[in-house]
Design a protein around this motif. Structure first.
Motif, PDB file in Angstrom:
ATOM      1  N   ASP A 147       0.832  -1.209   0.000  1.00 27.25           N
ATOM      2  CA  ASP A 147       0.000   0.000   0.000  1.00 27.25           C
ATOM      3  C   ASP A 147       0.867   1.261   0.000  1.00 27.25           C
ATOM      4  N   ARG A 148       1.895   1.262   0.835  1.00 30.10           N
ATOM      5  CA  ARG A 148       2.775   2.437   0.897  1.00 30.10           C
ATOM      6  C   ARG A 148       3.539   2.619  -0.406  1.00 30.10           C
ATOM      7  N   SER A 151       1.267   4.352  -2.886  1.00 26.84           N
ATOM      8  CA  SER A 151       1.204   5.791  -2.632  1.00 26.84           C
ATOM      9  C   SER A 151       2.454   6.493  -3.148  1.00 26.84           C
ATOM     10  N   TYR A 152       3.593   5.861  -2.945  1.00 26.00           N
ATOM     11  CA  TYR A 152       4.856   6.442  -3.403  1.00 26.00           C
ATOM     12  C   TYR A 152       4.919   6.524  -4.919  1.00 26.00           C
ATOM     13  N   LEU A 154       2.788   6.887  -7.147  1.00 25.41           N
ATOM     14  CA  LEU A 154       1.941   7.898  -7.776  1.00 25.41           C
ATOM     15  C   LEU A 154       2.704   9.205  -7.991  1.00 25.41           C
ATOM     16  N   SER A 155       3.703   9.441  -7.152  1.00 22.67           N
ATOM     17  CA  SER A 155       4.503  10.666  -7.304  1.00 22.67           C
ATOM     18  C   SER A 155       5.638  10.497  -8.315  1.00 22.67           C
ATOM     19  N   SER A 349      -5.433   0.731  -0.005  1.00 24.65           N
ATOM     20  CA  SER A 349      -5.396   1.727  -1.071  1.00 24.65           C
ATOM     21  C   SER A 349      -6.791   1.923  -1.661  1.00 24.65           C
TER      22      SER A 349
END
Length: 356
Positions: A147-148, A151-152, A154-155, A349
């Motif tokens: 999940d983390r 999130s990462y 996406l940047s 997520s």
């Protein structure tokens, strides 16, 4: 570990088997804690012995408890193994039929005469399908790591980046955060490549307007995670939004039907019925999900013909997808654990279409 081996002994007793020879690394790790790449585990009704070579004897002693004895193998390792089996008075020896080569079977049969060799269908795997609380906790950590990583990433995604670069960034992030490795070769399929359900990352350049499907996971203290998300680089078209919304709804249908006591294939059927009603079933060509644990693909399967009953302690994925040649595809995947009366979705997520 003692409890796991005791459960295995009950299984052997029920089948009138004196001992089991465990050859698969994942299976002997599950039973003993030993993680070395060479080992032969002999489990009798009274004791258990791990045979390995000098490279791993110290490691084995440090990783296993005192209930399993370590014996060192030499160059005549098969003779040592056969002699030990005979010394223990074994008359009927079970083996994992999926993991014993025909050549080794012939050699064992010759050296062990008159011991009867009995092929068994995944005896340790039948135990592994039910996870204990510690295993579920480790899977939860592995899923949280994924999940983390999502999130990462996406940047990181931008026009001009390669699919391979996305896969490398995902793996590097999860290793840096504590993963020991990736749980499988990552799928990163953008644009029309998204029509390939197993489109592993390539050198394709990601472009504005692409749907990007990312299927990835990690290994944390031996246990796997597996998740899929599809995002859009730039504003999605109406057709892309429609395809995504159908898959997102299929995921809801599947997880809503999934619960302890349900037969695995029925969950798959429920999703297929939904997609058929939307005239999209022809674009869904794989099973709905699979078990997850020490391996990324384990029983039970959420697929046609899968008659397993879902039980407390089972961990499965739910991963509907639609794949249209020449257009692209969408898949969304969550990890779900069955509790006594309900389920828990471990993947946190979001499931909405993310536009980058």
């Amino acid at each position: 570990m003692k409890r796991r081996i005791q459960r295995l002994r009950h299984l052997l007793t029920a089948q009138n088997i004196d001992a089991l020879l465990v050859l698969n690394r994942i299976n002997y790790t599950y039973l003993t804690g030993f993680t070395g790449t060479r080992g032969y585990l002999l489990v009798t009704l009274d004791d258990s012995t791990l045979f390995t070579d000098f490279r791993y004897t110290e490691q084995a002693a440090s990783e296993m408890d005192e209930s399993t004895v370590v014996r060192e193998l030499g160059l005549d390792w098969l003779d040592i193994l056969a002699a030990a089996i005979k010394e223990k008075g074994v008359e009927t020896l079970g083996f994992e039929k999926e993991h014993l080569t025909y050549a080794m079977y012939q050699s064992l049969a010759e050296k062990l005469t008159p011991v009867k060799l009995v092929p068994l269908d995944n005896p340790v795997g039948s135990l592994r399908v039910i996870k204990d609380e510690r295993e579920i906790a480790l899977i939860r950590e592995a899923v949280a790591l994924a999940d983390r990583a999502f999130s990462y990433i996406l940047s990181v995604i931008r026009p001009g980046i390669r699919e391979n670069d996305i896969a490398l960034e995902l793996e590097y992030f999860m290793r840096r955060e504590g993963a020991s490795g990736k749980s499988f070769d990552f799928i990163v399929a953008s644009g029309t490549r998204g029509a390939m359900p197993h489109g592993v990352a390539s050198d394709k350049i990601v472009e504005t307007g692409d749907l990007i499907t990312m299927d990835f996971g990690c290994i944390f203290q031996g246990y796997c995670s597996d998740m899929t998300r599809t995002v859009c680089l730039g504003k999605p078209s109406a057709d892309q939004e429609e395809l995504y919304s159908l898959v997102a709804e299929a995921l809801k249908v599947g997880t809503a039907y999934l619960k302890p006591g349900v037969i695995a294939q029925e969950v798959d059927r429920e999703v297929r019925n939904y997609l058929a009603a939307k005239n999209k079933l022809q674009y869904f060509g794989h099973g709905l999900g699979h078990g997850l644990g020490l391996e990324v693909h384990e029983p039970p399967r959420l697929a046609p013909g899968s008659g397993e009953e879902l039980l407390r302690g089972m961990v499965v994925t739910v991963e509907p997808g639609l794949y249209i040649k020449g257009f692209g595809g969408v898949r969304i995947e969550d990890v779900v654990v069955c509790h006594e009366h309900d389920i828990e979705i471990l993947t946190q997520s979001g499931r909405e279409l993310i536009t980058l």
